[in-house]
Scaffold this active site. Structure first.
Site, PDB file in Angstrom:
ATOM      1  CD  GLU A  36       8.925   3.447   0.158  1.00  0.00           C
ATOM      2  OE1 GLU A  36       9.722   4.128  -0.509  1.00  0.00           O
ATOM      3  OE2 GLU A  36       7.834   3.867   0.583  1.00  0.00           O
ATOM      4  NE  ARG A 263      18.346   5.479 -10.746  1.00  0.00           N
ATOM      5  CZ  ARG A 263      17.559   5.112  -9.737  1.00  0.00           C
ATOM      6  NH1 ARG A 263      17.864   5.415  -8.495  1.00  0.00           N
ATOM      7  NH2 ARG A 263      16.446   4.441  -9.971  1.00  0.00           N
ATOM      8  CE  LYS A 273      10.776   0.855  -5.383  1.00  0.00           C
ATOM      9  NZ  LYS A 273      11.011   0.401  -4.006  1.00  0.00           N
TER      10      LYS A 273
END
Ligand code: ATP
Ligand code: MG
Length: 785
Positions: A36, A263, A273
């Protein structure tokens, strides 16, 4: 006899191999990396990139780069460009296969209409809280909203009105009609579209509604005919809705499959982020590419190579259980990579002058010094000048050496790397301070090359630089950004920032072969670490070197790891076993200072006096961080006290002192700056009373640090005052609003985000001199009317 192919490296590759063998999707493998564009990529993303592009390459498939840009509020073209750059830098090529989920808005809308027509989606006017409430809990099934049984016609009409922009934000949502009793909460009629009258950086104002991740992601995969959709474990529960949508809409052959993996979590680091953005916005770091950031751009600037990152990703592998990977593992990959990439050179970062009494003044000797140790197996050397005056590291000398100290002290002898044995005859001290300012030494001319014909031995070898030939350097020594192993787990994670994550040594000297080194060039400064030339060298007036990584793991001790292998690294291991052993012994005797444990008490470790000062500063309204940093050092505390007495805004003064001044001081003690507390106070006062902007103040601070002067006089002399005259600013505001009537209309229609745009335009129109507070006020006023 044919060799059996190697077993797949992980469970995902095993699954892909099995699918290919079974002829699923016609043997085709298609993956995608779907960031994104709401921030820069970090090392966690690298894991996903390496996995997706790696699998595609291994199985003759394709990997798309897809921007998952369905949230208009957070996305930005700056991030798109940065992401492209980072993926390319990491070594991957998406060719023509760059896609944007926003390009699918039309197709996604069609899919949603189809669900509505088939009775598989409905418009729900319930509020967010009601929907939440009706969804039930893990132990209770959900209940139907009173809008659930609307007819397909009514739903279609309402959905079209949502799309046409007739309904305000939050009026209703479109929900998939799945199963309110499902054990998996994600299946209890998830929201798939919401109303957002917001400007999208690509589709502009075309869409007042935006699809949710759970709707857009699986369908984007299906549109692109992805075969294996790899994502992180948090999405495990989303898989059912993924499958439901793909099947309901008939993308059955071939159809994408979602596979989840763990992850990457890295110790002493935050990898989200949102948090990284907070570090940038809160100015805890200098930007997304600050070398302390775990972003790919930060790592790149720090001198970490794509090869090291790919190697790291290969070592950590891909698993199905979350874990915290030790950042030391990343550092290990970085050292391994730089070992073969970084020529060895000498620089002294904290210089102490050595005069060699028996080497004639004005004479010089050039020594051919190899760039590489034996075990690297590379050829190459450079000439290094030797002369009467040298710089050595201050830390390599002790007036009173502790037991086991094998470097220089009065009467002791060491080896100068590649040169001679050196004996210290006399230490010259400054009578006022007692500080050692110079060493008078002699060399043994018979020991050129580093050994004595009489078989005499020395135990220590130190690096040095010839003063007459040296080039000035500024070294930026980076350390972990956080003190805690898992900072992200703490509520107050920002309080765990390591106050010593950047230490600037501004007065160093390097051997002349480094003169003119290009940004990005890497070196091992012998005994000091791996460094890379920073782009700031171009403007700094001297070479700026960023420390990529230390030569050994200085944190190993704290973590309870203490293997000899890492400890001996970097101590001239190529000089043979004897020297290596000496290095290891020395290292063992001089362990790195202990790091503070997780500071629950923000002032832990301060002396009683410093603690009292810190507590007083807290009373004045300083943050715990600023209070600690200032109180910890008496000189800084004195400077701060001086300034706050001149101008009563301690918080602002602290912020300037802690955040803005250090880069300009460049390692000089405060006492050596060409300006004092009164000038800092004056500068802050000028900002506070609106005379100058923060930006102008920063420029002035840089100048003060270079040449001193009075801020007030400089402002007057150069006409730097802000435009605080309301009439003048009002004219600029009117002009800007007149030129941008479209934006004005949009603002008035609710797009209040545009305020920033208008402020920017006015600032530009006034050459940056308008008082931003006044601009804001006037704009709000005018835009409201
Ligand atoms: P963050 O949590 O940092 O905000 P994100 O998941 O929101 O990351 P995206 O841009 O959506 O960021 O991520 C793009 C891809 O990278 C996704 O497939 C995501 O699963 C993957 N990814 C993100 N963070 C990690 C990580 N720490 N380890 C492995 N893969 C990750
Ligand atoms: Mg995400």
């Amino acid at each position: 006899m044919t060799a059996k192919p190697p077993a797949p490296a992980d469970f995902i590759r095993a699954r892909v191999a099995a699918d290919v063998a079974a002829g699923a999707n016609g043997g085709r493998v298609a993956t995608r990396f779907p960031p994104e564009p709401n921030g820069y990529l970090h090392i966690g993303h690298a894991k996903s990139i390496v996995l997706n592009f790696g699998i595609a390459a291994e199985y003759g498939g394709t990997c798309n780069l897809r921007f998952d840009d369905t949230n208009p509020l957070t996305e930005d073209p700056e991030y798109v460009a940065a992401i492209e750059e980072d993926v390319r830098w990491l070594g991957y090529d998406w060719g023509e296969r760059e896609y944007f989920a926003s390009d699918y808005f039309g197709r996604l809308y069609e899919c949603a209409e189809e669900l509505v027509r088939r009775g598989l989606a409905y418009v729900d006017d319930s509020t967010e809280a009601e929907i939440q409430e009706l969804r039930g809990t893990v132990s209770e099934p959900g209940r139907a909203s009173r809008f659930r049984e609307r007819s397909a016609e009514e739903n279609l009409d309402l959905f079209r009105r949502m799309r046409a922009g007739e309904l305000p934000d939050g009026a209703c949502v479109l929900r998939a009609k799945v199963d309110l009793a499902a054990a998996n909460m994600k299946m209890r009629d998830p929201v798939i579209y919401r109303i957002r009258h917001a400007h999208h950086y690509r589709s502009g104002d075309e869409w007042p509604i935006y699809p949710m991740y759970d709707f857009a992601h699986p369908l984007s995969d299906a549109f692109e005919r992805i075969t294996h959709s790899l994502c992180t474990l948090e999405f495990e529960n989303n898989r059912e809705i993924y499958d439901w949508l793909v099947e309901s809409l008939g993308f059955d052959d071939p159809r994408p499959r979602q596979i989840e993996f763990a992850r990457l979590n890295l110790s002493y680091t935050v990898l989200s982020k949102r948090r990284l953005l907070e570090l940038v916005r809160g100015r805890h770091v200098a930007g997304w590419d600050d070398p302390r950031m775990p972003t790919l751009s930060g790592l790149r600037r720090r001198g970490v190579t794509p090869e090291a990152i790919r190697d790291f990703c290969a070592t950590i592998g891909v698993a199905k259980a979350n874990s915290l990977v030790d950042v030391a593992q990343l550092e290990h990959s970085v050292r391994n990579d730089l070992n073969f990439r970084a020529p060895r050179v000498m620089a002294v970062l904290d210089p102490l002058k050595v005069t060699i009494a028996n080497f004639p003044d004005g004479e010089e000797e050039w020594i051919d010094a190899p760039y590489w140790p034996h075990d690297v197996g590379k050829e190459g050397s450079r000439p290094v000048p030797f002369s009467r005056t040298l710089w050595i590291e201050r830390d390599d000398f002790r007036l009173e050496p502790p037991k086991g100290f094998h470097r220089l002290s009065p009467g002791a002898e060491v080896r100068l790397r590649y040169a001679y044995f050196l004996r210290c005859e006399e230490a010259v001290t400054d009578p006022a301070t007692g500080e050692v300012v110079e060493l008078v030494c002699t060399i043994d001319p018979a020991t050129r090359g580093g050994s004595a014909p009489d078989g005499r031995r020395v135990r220590g070898t130190i690096h040095w630089v010839s003063a007459a030939h040296a080039v000035p350097v500024e070294a930026r020594l980076y350390d972990r950004l956080f003190l805690a192993e898992d900072p992200g787990a703490a509520e107050d994670w920002l309080s765990l920032l390591n106050p010593e994550s950047l230490v600037v040594r501004g007065g160093g000297w390097a051997e002349p072969s480094l003169a003119g080194a290009e940004p990005g060039a890497c070196f091992q400064l012998e005994r000091l670490g791996y460094f890379v030339v920073d782009r700031d060298s171009a403007t700094n007036g001297r070479l700026v070197l960023d420390r990529t990584v230390t030569l050994r793991d200085t944190w190993a001790k704290i973590a309870g790891r203490n293997d000899d292998e890492t400890r001996s690294e970097g101590r001239f291991v190529d000089l043979g076993r004897e020297a290596a052993a000496v290095g290891a012994a020395e290292a063992a005797e001089e362990p790195p200072p202990d790091r503070p444990a997780i500071p629950r008490d923000p002032f832990a470790g301060l002396s009683p006096d410093a603690r009292a000062a810190a507590e007083e500063y807290r009373e004045l309204g300083l943050s715990a961080d600023d209070a600690r940093v200032i109180a910890a050092d008496p000189a800084t505390a004195g400077f701060f006290d001086g300034a706050r007495r001149e101008h009563a805004n301690p918080r602002a003064i602290a912020a300037w002192l802690v955040n803005e001044l250090p880069p300009h001081a460049a390692g000089r003690p405060l006492a050596e700056l060409p300006f004092g507390p009164a000038e800092l106070a004056e500068l802050v006062a000028l900002v506070d009373d609106g005379t100058i902007s923060g930006k102008t103040a920063k420029d002035l601070l840089a100048e003060l640090a270079r040449r001193g002067g009075s801020p007030r006089a400089l402002v007057a002399e150069r006409g730097l005052e802000q435009l605080s005259d309301a009439t003048a600013v009002a004219t600029a505001v009117s002009n800007v609003l007149g030129r941008h009537s479209d934006e004005v209309a949009r603002y008035r229609a609710g797009e209040t985000r545009l305020l920033g745009f208008f402020v920017g335009q006015v600032m530009q129109a006034t050459g940056g001199r308008a008082n931003p507070r006044l601009v804001n006020e006037l704009l709000r006023d005018r835009l409201a009317g």
